[in-house]
Write an enzyme that holds these catalytic residues in place. Structure first.
Site, PDB file in Angstrom:
ATOM      1  N   GLU A 143       0.657  -1.224  -0.109  1.00  0.00           N
ATOM      2  CA  GLU A 143       0.220  -0.133  -0.033  1.00  0.00           C
ATOM      3  C   GLU A 143       1.097   1.425  -0.234  1.00  0.00           C
ATOM      4  O   GLU A 143       0.753   2.068  -0.374  1.00  0.00           O
ATOM      5  CB  GLU A 143      -1.426  -0.434   1.018  1.00  0.00           C
ATOM      6  CG  GLU A 143      -2.079  -0.664   1.248  1.00  0.00           C
ATOM      7  CD  GLU A 143      -3.195  -1.070   0.278  1.00  0.00           C
ATOM      8  OE1 GLU A 143      -3.338  -0.084   0.165  1.00  0.00           O
ATOM      9  OE2 GLU A 143      -3.253  -1.848  -0.427  1.00  0.00           O
ATOM     10  N   SER A 146     -58.274  -3.587  -3.328  1.00  0.00           N
ATOM     11  CA  SER A 146     -59.327  -4.124  -3.293  1.00  0.00           C
ATOM     12  C   SER A 146     -59.496  -4.815  -2.049  1.00  0.00           C
ATOM     13  O   SER A 146     -60.295  -5.555  -1.422  1.00  0.00           O
ATOM     14  CB  SER A 146     -59.561  -4.843  -4.478  1.00  0.00           C
ATOM     15  OG  SER A 146     -59.877  -3.902  -5.314  1.00  0.00           O
TER      16      SER A 146
END
Length: 792
Positions: free
Chosen positions: A116, A488
């Site tokens: 890194e 409904s």
């Protein structure tokens, strides 16, 4: 004159004397140009520096304080478990095994630095040499290289959002410099190695060591340390369990860097390369209960505050893991099936793929890191595309070939006439899903949303809760937060009110046209229709509910009065103000949440009792001491809201819906008669519902778009929501004996129907609206016109 004599008009001495003067003029011009270019460059640099200075001056006051870094104290997380003690989630600053820098082995630190930030101890937070190197590398080939230092990653991971913008880059730079000024290098490295995400739900290298290898950090070999060090750049792409080939290539690159930096010898390098790594056996995939977990977190936080994340609370839910997983899969399957019928919107992105084969895998991994798999909905980069075949590579490195029916959902994207944003071509990022037979098909992430909730009507315990298609895509919990029209599926509550006013299942009501002025609806004139556009004339109430006849529901509500019905539905837990007292209430024009619907249908299932939904069963501390426990509801007169006679008669009506009505496929699929429920489709098919139950479980399904729009002309609650309900109930009722509701005192069975004693033998409402005239049957020409309309 002879050729040997010089010409007086063109003496050679004249030409010789002019050449140096001409060269000097050009040099002077060139000098002025160089000075001008340098001046312009200097001015440009000065302008850039001024702009950067202004940006820094404006941005620096907004850089976050870093007290959270200088006083980093890991805390015991809050853990949330299912009813069967399966871990569902955890919350808190410390979701890792914190390890002080002095206890992190040198080999792990060396591997991370090699991978890194090899100049970590040399730069001041920003590695300018690394930036130049990355820029040159990016110009040479298609593979992108970053120049983020470890300090920059700490700044980004602790405080900054993930979007890639110039503003975020400026804040990242300023915060990096601030961290370098206030913390030592050892403190920065300690933070990084404890908080970085490394996949498999692991944060920090100590946790990752346990997750991947099942061993303590101190026991890692060089090869294992290098493998873990390869994860931060893209945990999903370089996960050694998911993609060992790609992860191994990354590991070997890091081992090479460790040799270059002098961290290991050539002999150690060869040994590490030769080591065969053994990974920890992976547990079963986590149960997808993110919405339930987040709801529980909010409830606990409301009681304990920030302390909830630090005192090691163990929260046990009523959720059943098997129920939850079946509900999750059923809802996703229903939404994906719907999505495959929709128009293809195009690939999620396009990637420039390198021509060199050795660079292809890395570029695909980088691209898919920004498009992670969505459970069974896999992301892939297309290598070849034609109307007959698509070849693509997934994050795992697996290559898939899709052809035939698997390409139907994306046909428009494979057409030669497809627009540039729709076309599937080399480099396109697409989604693939595998069917039960193992065949792949291309699809897309659904735009449509859904909700599922089930509970025990006897005590309100929630058995399963799925608040949407994907928690990562949307945190909005549609079970508890989505206020939608029930359509409904709300009719049973109107019918329930009608039973109290003398109606019976045998009452004959006319299914004939109606027209109302603005006063009846509260807004504008209204001429309602049935879903199928047909009017069938007089029919019993039982048949009308089974067929979901709108005209009948409206006549019933008009008869009993909207005000009475509005008051009645509050007994089921609905809010009166969400259901204005107008005739449109008969068609479910109010607003409900799926959780409200489950609670309300629970009244029918429990014989008239309203029980509050319960999600958290108990809370203990880290030592198991009981801190709070929910007391299950005891059904009695204190919980009764509706007469048992009412719910019994309603159960017979709702049973008819699943036997011969709009949900008849439920009885055929489940092969049992003790199921009850009602479909729901709102105006213009914007919402699709099914709410149903047995004697021991209630389940509600809702499907629709977040911003309401038509689902489709042929989409209904019975076609969209009901299949999801059936799939769940097949599991929930497996091995459960059939058990129908026993008739209570005060009801009588006569002429094929149940009714209240006092309304039997014609004493109740016998008929309604029979005086209304049915429209004449259509003429031959009208029938022809209707057929032409349908053909279009």
């Amino acid at each position: 004159m002879s050729a040997a004599d010089p010409s007086p008009s063109a003496p050679p001495s004249k030409h010789k004397s002019t050449q140096p003067a001409s060269r000097g003029g050009w040099l002077a011009v060139l000098g002025r140009i160089i000075v001008w270019v340098l001046g312009l460059a200097a001015a440009s640099v000065a302008s850039v520096l001024i702009l950067v200075g202004i940006a820094v001056a404006v941005a620096y006051p907004n850089v976050p304080e870093i007290s959270g870094l200088t006083d980093y104290r890991p805390k015991l997380p809050m853990r949330i478990y299912a009813a069967d003690s399966v871990l569902l989630g955890e919350f808190g600053e410390e979701r890792r095994t914190f390890t002080p820098i002095a206890q992190i082995p040198k080999v792990m630190k060396d591997a991370v630095l090699a991978a890194e930030d090899s100049r970590f101890y040399e730069h001041g937070g920003v590695d300018y040499r690394g930036i130049v190197r990355a820029a040159l590398a990016n110009l040479r080939d298609a593979r992108s290289q970053g120049a983020s230092t470890i300090t920059m990653q700490v700044a980004k991971n602790f405080y900054l959002p993930t979007e890639k913008t110039y503003t975020r880059k400026i804040y990242e730079l300023l915060l990096t410099l601030k961290i370098e000024r206030l913390l030592s290098k050892e403190q920065i490295l300690e933070l990084y190695m404890n908080q970085i995400f490394l996949g498999q739900r692991a944060f920090g290298f100590a946790a990752a060591s346990e997750v991947y290898f099942g061993k303590a950090l101190q026991d890692l070999s060089v090869a294992e340390a290098a493998m873990l060090a390869g994860l931060p750049v893209a945990p999903s792409a370089y996960n050694p369990i998911v993609n060992p080939k790609r992860a191994t290539l990354r590991q070997r690159f890091i081992l090479g860097r460790m040799v270059e930096e002098g961290y290991i010898t050539q002999a150690q390098y060869e040994t590490a390369r030769a080591q065969v790594l053994k990974y920890r056996a992976q547990s079963q995939p986590p149960v997808h209960a993110e919405y339930a977990v987040e709801t529980a977190r909010q409830l606990v936080y409301a009681h304990y505050g920030a302390e909830a994340y630090s005192r090691g609370l163990d929260v046990y839910l009523t959720i059943r893991t098997t129920d939850q997983e079946v509900a999750y899969r059923a809802l996703r399957r229903g939404l994906l099936n719907f999505e495959q019928r929709q128009f293809y919107r195009g690939p999620e992105a396009y990637v420039d793929l390198p021509a060199a084969a050795d660079q292809l895998d890395t570029r695909i991994a980088e691209a898919l890191a920004e498009h992670p798999d969505n459970d069974e909905l896999r992301a892939a980069v297309v290598l070849e595309a034609s109307p007959r075949k698509v070849v693509a590579v997934m994050q795992s490195g697996e290559s898939i070939t899709v052809s035939g029916d698997g390409l139907k959902p994306v046909e428009s994207g494979l057409s030669s006439k497809a627009g540039p944003k729709i076309q599937i071509r080399r480099g396109a990022v697409v989604r693939a899903v595998r069917n039960a037979k193992g065949d792949w098909s291309l699809t897309q992430v659904p735009e449509v949303e859904g909700a599922f909730v089930s509970l025990d009507p006897r005590n309100g315990a929630i058995r399963a809760l799925v608040g949407g298609f994907d928690y990562g895509k949307s945190k909005f919990n549609h079970v508890t937060q989505a206020w939608r029209q029930p359509g409904s599926s709300f009719k049973p509550f109107i019918y329930s009110a009608a039973l109290e006013r003398g109606f019976t299942p045998s009452t004959i009501v006319n299914d004939a046209p109606l027209f109302f002025d603005a006063g009846a609806t509260g807004s504008q004139p209204w001429e309602p229709k049935n879903y199928d556009g047909k009017f069938e004339g007089p029919m019993p109430l039982r048949a009308a509910l089974a067929r979901s006849k709108n005209m009948v529901s409206i006549r019933v509500l008009q008869s009993i009065g909207p005000g009475f019905a509005q008051d009645w539905v509050t007994r089921f837990g609905f809010d009166a103000d969400k259901h204005p007292a107008f005739l449109t209430m008969a068609l479910g024009a109010g607003s409900v949440t799926p959780m409200q619907m489950a609670t309300a249908y629970g009244v029918f299932a429990s014989g008239g009792h309203l029980t509050r939904p319960v999600l958290i069963a108990r809370i203990t501390d880290s030592k198991g001491h009981m801190l709070a426990q929910d007391k299950p509801a005891v059904l009695g007169e204190s919980t009764r809201v509706v007469d048992e006679r009412n719910t019994f008669v309603m159960n017979t009506l709702l049973q008819e819906v699943t036997r011969s009505g709009t949900a008849a496929s439920a009885k055929r699929a489940l092969g049992r008669g003790d199921i009850y429920g009602k479909t729901g489709t709102t105006n213009d098919a914007m919402d699709a519902w099914f709410a149903g139950y047995s004697t021991s479980v209630v389940a509600v399904v809702w499907i629709g778009y977040d911003t309401p729009r038509k689902l489709g002309d042929r989409e209904t609650g019975g076609g969209l929501a009901l299949p999801v309900w059936i799939e769940y109930m097949a599991h929930a009722l497996k091995g459960v004996p059939e058990r129908e509701f026993a008739p209570p005192d005060g009801v009588i069975y006569a002429d094929g129907d149940w009714s209240y004693d006092e309304f039997s033998s014609g004493a109740g409402v016998r008929s309604l609206g029979l005086e209304d005239v049915m429209p004449p049957p259509p003429t031959t020409e009208e029938r022809s016109g209707i057929l032409d309309l349908f053909r279009r």
